[in-house]
Structure formats: structure tokens, C-alpha cells
Design a protein around this motif. Structure first.
Motif, PDB file in Angstrom:
ATOM      1  N   ASP A 173       0.888  -1.211   0.107  1.00 14.38           N
ATOM      2  CA  ASP A 173       0.196   0.038   0.161  1.00 14.38           C
ATOM      3  C   ASP A 173       0.885   1.321   0.021  1.00 14.38           C
ATOM      4  O   ASP A 173       1.962   1.219   0.332  1.00 14.38           O
ATOM      5  N   ILE A 174       0.161   2.134  -0.320  1.00 16.41           N
ATOM      6  CA  ILE A 174       0.895   3.802  -0.272  1.00 16.41           C
ATOM      7  C   ILE A 174       1.065   4.203   1.382  1.00 16.41           C
ATOM      8  O   ILE A 174       0.235   3.661   2.029  1.00 16.41           O
ATOM      9  N   PHE A 220      -0.433  19.197  -3.841  1.00 16.97           N
ATOM     10  CA  PHE A 220      -0.685  17.845  -3.902  1.00 16.97           C
ATOM     11  C   PHE A 220       0.752  16.938  -3.484  1.00 16.97           C
ATOM     12  O   PHE A 220       1.842  17.291  -3.648  1.00 16.97           O
ATOM     13  N   VAL A 221       0.403  15.739  -3.200  1.00 12.68           N
ATOM     14  CA  VAL A 221       1.313  14.696  -2.696  1.00 12.68           C
ATOM     15  C   VAL A 221       1.339  13.698  -3.977  1.00 12.68           C
ATOM     16  O   VAL A 221       0.210  13.264  -4.386  1.00 12.68           O
ATOM     17  N   GLU A 222       2.440  13.396  -4.547  1.00 11.40           N
ATOM     18  CA  GLU A 222       2.711  12.496  -5.497  1.00 11.40           C
ATOM     19  C   GLU A 222       2.313  10.939  -5.039  1.00 11.40           C
ATOM     20  O   GLU A 222       3.323  10.575  -4.022  1.00 11.40           O
ATOM     21  N   ILE A 223       1.555  10.332  -5.585  1.00  9.51           N
ATOM     22  CA  ILE A 223       1.348   8.865  -5.311  1.00  9.51           C
ATOM     23  C   ILE A 223       1.429   8.024  -6.277  1.00  9.51           C
ATOM     24  O   ILE A 223       0.715   8.067  -7.357  1.00  9.51           O
ATOM     25  N   ASP A 224       2.446   7.114  -6.140  1.00  6.81           N
ATOM     26  CA  ASP A 224       2.814   6.161  -7.580  1.00  6.81           C
ATOM     27  C   ASP A 224       2.045   4.852  -7.309  1.00  6.81           C
ATOM     28  O   ASP A 224       2.559   3.917  -6.731  1.00  6.81           O
ATOM     29  N   LEU A 225       0.833   5.160  -7.699  1.00  8.64           N
ATOM     30  CA  LEU A 225      -0.086   3.795  -7.769  1.00  8.64           C
ATOM     31  C   LEU A 225       0.323   2.845  -8.727  1.00  8.64           C
ATOM     32  O   LEU A 225       0.182   1.449  -8.329  1.00  8.64           O
ATOM     33  N   GLU A 226       1.162   2.892  -9.721  1.00  8.87           N
ATOM     34  CA  GLU A 226       1.694   1.949 -10.548  1.00  8.87           C
ATOM     35  C   GLU A 226       2.600   1.314 -10.060  1.00  8.87           C
ATOM     36  O   GLU A 226       2.774   0.092 -10.430  1.00  8.87           O
ATOM     37  N   ILE A 259       4.810   2.154   0.416  1.00  2.23           N
ATOM     38  CA  ILE A 259       5.392   2.978  -0.652  1.00  2.23           C
ATOM     39  C   ILE A 259       5.311   4.545  -0.234  1.00  2.23           C
ATOM     40  O   ILE A 259       4.260   4.997  -0.061  1.00  2.23           O
ATOM     41  N   PRO A 260       6.519   5.302   0.047  1.00  2.47           N
ATOM     42  CA  PRO A 260       6.477   6.547   0.574  1.00  2.47           C
ATOM     43  C   PRO A 260       6.256   7.482  -0.783  1.00  2.47           C
ATOM     44  O   PRO A 260       5.954   7.073  -1.885  1.00  2.47           O
TER      45      PRO A 260
END
Length: 330
Positions: free
Chosen positions: A165-166, A292-298, A324-325
Motif C-alpha cells: 500500500d501507499i 498535492f502529494v505524488e502517489i505512485d499507484l503504478e 510505499i513512500p
């Protein structure tokens, strides 16, 4: 030209037929030099292994499954759902496996599609969202010794359910700290009461916000409805009234769009810093910036698939979870 056989590949590579079979089936007890020689010949002659025969020989399906909750229409329609799938598929196909999507839908015989796939060993491993990680599905997976990984943090009491998870606590914390660094002190967060209790990722973002506010000795302000903010801005300023915020964090894009729609030309964004989680294509068309915060869902999808293959291959040292940070978007 007729299709080349395994025996002919073995003769060309200077090895025996069993060695070629082991290369095809992914056996690790083959030197890299021999593996490359055999694979180069296979590529040169366009040799494609028969997947059915390969499966019978290895007792594998060479297929990975992904089960989704078809009743969760909002999640399934969310475009970010497909970012996770994109990451999963890339890893699955790089491992020369097929990818099977299924829903947890009850069939006529009383068994769900998901249960049939697990019981009948239609796949070698599955990835499921944490919304489907209930006691029933957990027992089903463990009873049939089906390797699995959870997309989203495990919320069951069983600690041995692996998940990816993020790091949403970290995301909430760094987004709040970013606004503080910009000079904001009266920072509100639009979290939604019942949603934050139901969805762990929202609760974690809220916890990260609280951590940052406490660390900087600032008073947290949580609102559950946009109407509260609207009334606050519609009312005249006075010392006895609640202080207007200089920043607002929206936990979801839906909440952000609600605020933007309510603004509708009013000077709200001129005096209020808006922030949310993950970027969105429309942001470049807004008059005022949205932090915003970058969230790397890929990457989340990739890590989940990599973890699943490690568990399928019974590798040692596989972590029980991966968090995942995130980082502040630019």
C-alpha cells in the motif's frame, strides 16, 4: 520451414533435451551461459512453448489472477484503479504469465467466481483489494494454499496476510508540513466522518495530518461537510467566530471537486491554499494552484505483483508488507 522441436534445439545448443525443458520451465538450476544459449536459439527459430503442455509438466497454469469487488462501483470507476492494474500487468507479462481479472460474484451453484478460481486452481496466485480481504476469503486462500497479496493495507487481525500500500500516514504528514513551510498555520482537513472510519487510507491520511499539526503545536481542524466551510466564509468576520483557515486539505479528489464547484467564481481560492493527494490532469487549467502529494499507484501495482511472484516461487526473505513512500508534487 516446419516448427523446430525441443530435441533439435538441444542439438544446436549442445545440451540434452532435459536441459532445454528446464530452461523453458524457468528452472533456476541452470547456468546463465547455458540459459542464454538455449534462449537465443529459441528466439532465432521463433520457438514458442506449448503453454498447455508446459502447464501439465510443471503443474502450473502460468496465470495470475486479480479479483475486484464488483459491488464497489465507485472504486471500479476510479481512473486510479487502472494505474494499479497497469503496474500489475507489466510485471505479470514480463514473467511470461497470463492475467485473469474476475469479480467476487456469486454464481448459480452458490460459489463465487473467485472461489471457483481458487478451489479449481485456475491461477497460480491472486491479488485482491483489501475490501475483499474478509475472514471467508482469507480462510479460502489459506485452506487451498493459494499464494496471494493484498492491494491495500491488511485490516484483518491475521498478521500473515501480505499487503502492499501507499504510506498514507506519511502522505498526510508531508502534505501538512508542506503547507506549514509555506506559512500556513490555520490548516483544515476535509476528511468526511464515516468515510474516514470506513476506509483505512483516509483514516491514515488524517492521522498523518494530526501528527504534523501536533509536532508544530498547531490546532487541528477536521470538517466532515463542505457546507461547514461555506457557512464560515459566508458569515461576517468577528473575533468570537471560528477563525477562517488559510489552507484546506481535501482527502480525495471528489472532495476537492466539491470545493472547486462551490467556489464557482467566488474569491475563495485567492485566500485559501488548497491541497490534495495525487495529481490530476485538470490541475493545469485551474486559476490557482493545488498543492498535492505524488502517489505512485503504478509502483504499488508493480510491487504487489513482484511480491506475489516471490511468494509463488517460495523465495526466502519476502517482506510481510510493503509501504510505499510519497513525495510533494511539483
Amino acid at each position: 520451414m516446419s516448427k523446430i522441436t525441443i530435441q533439435e534445439i538441444a542439438i544446436l545448443a549442445g545440451v540434452n533435451k532435459a536441459t532445454v525443458s528446464r530452461v523453458i520451465n524457468g528452472n533456476r538450476n541452470i547456468s546463465e551461459k547455458t540459459r542464454k544459449k538455449v534462449e537465443d536459439i529459441m528466439k532465432q527459430y521463433n520457438y514458442v512453448p506449448n503453454s498447455i503442455a508446459r502447464g501439465l509438466a510443471t503443474k502450473k497454469t502460468f496465470t495470475v489472477g486479480f479479483c475486484f469487488d464488483y459491488t464497489n462501483k465507485q472504486a471500479y470507476a476510479n481512473p486510479y484503479f487502472y494505474k494499479v492494474l497497469q503496474g500489475i500487468e507489466e510485471v505479470v507479462y514480463n514473467h511470461d504469465h497470463m492475467f485473469l481479472m474476475m469479480s467476487d460474484h456469486d454464481g448459480k451453484n452458490g460459489r463465487s467466481t473467485f472461489e471457483r478460481v481458487v478451489v479449481e486452481r485456475r491461477v497460480d496466485g491472486v491479488i485482491i483489494p483489501n475490501t475483499l480481504l474478509n475472514e471467508r476469503n482469507y480462510e479460502l486462500l489459506t485452506k487451498h494454499d493459494m499464494p496471494f497479496v493484498v492491494s491495500g493495507e491488511n485490516t484483518l487481525k491475521q498478521a500473515d496476510a501480505p499487503w502492499v500500500d501507499i504510506d498514507n500516514v506519511q502522505a498526510g504528514r508531508i502534505l501538512t508540513e508542506h503547507l506549514i513551510d509555506l506559512g500556513c498555520r490555520n490548516i483544515m482537513i476535509y476528511a468526511g466522518g464515516s468515510a474516514a472510519k470506513r476506509d483505512k487510507f483516509l483514516g491514515d491520511r488524517l492521522n498523518g495530518y494530526h501528527e504534523a499539526m501536533r509536532q508544530h503545536h498547531l490546532e487541528p481542524q477536521v470538517i466532515e461537510h463542505a457546507d461547514f466551510l461555506k457557512k464560515l466564509y459566508d458569515s461576517p468576520r468577528s473575533g468570537s467566530e471560528a477563525q477562517r483557515p488559510d489552507a484546506l486539505i481535501c482527502c480525495t479528489h471528489e472532495q476537492l471537486f466539491e470545493i472547486l464547484d462551490w467556489e464557482n467564481g467566488n474569491p475563495l481560492l485567492a485566500e485559501l491554499a488548497l491541497a490534495t493527494f495525487d495529481s490530476f490532469p485538470m490541475s493545469k487549467y485551474l486559476k490557482y494552484p493545488v498543492h498535492f502529494v505524488e502517489i505512485d499507484l503504478e509502483m504499488m501495482g508493480k510491487q504487489a505483483a513482484q511480491m506475489l511472484f516471490s511468494r509463488m516461487n517460495k523465495e526466502s526473505g519476502v517482506p510481510p508488507f510493503i509501504s510505499i513512500p510519497t513525495q510533494i508534487g511539483k
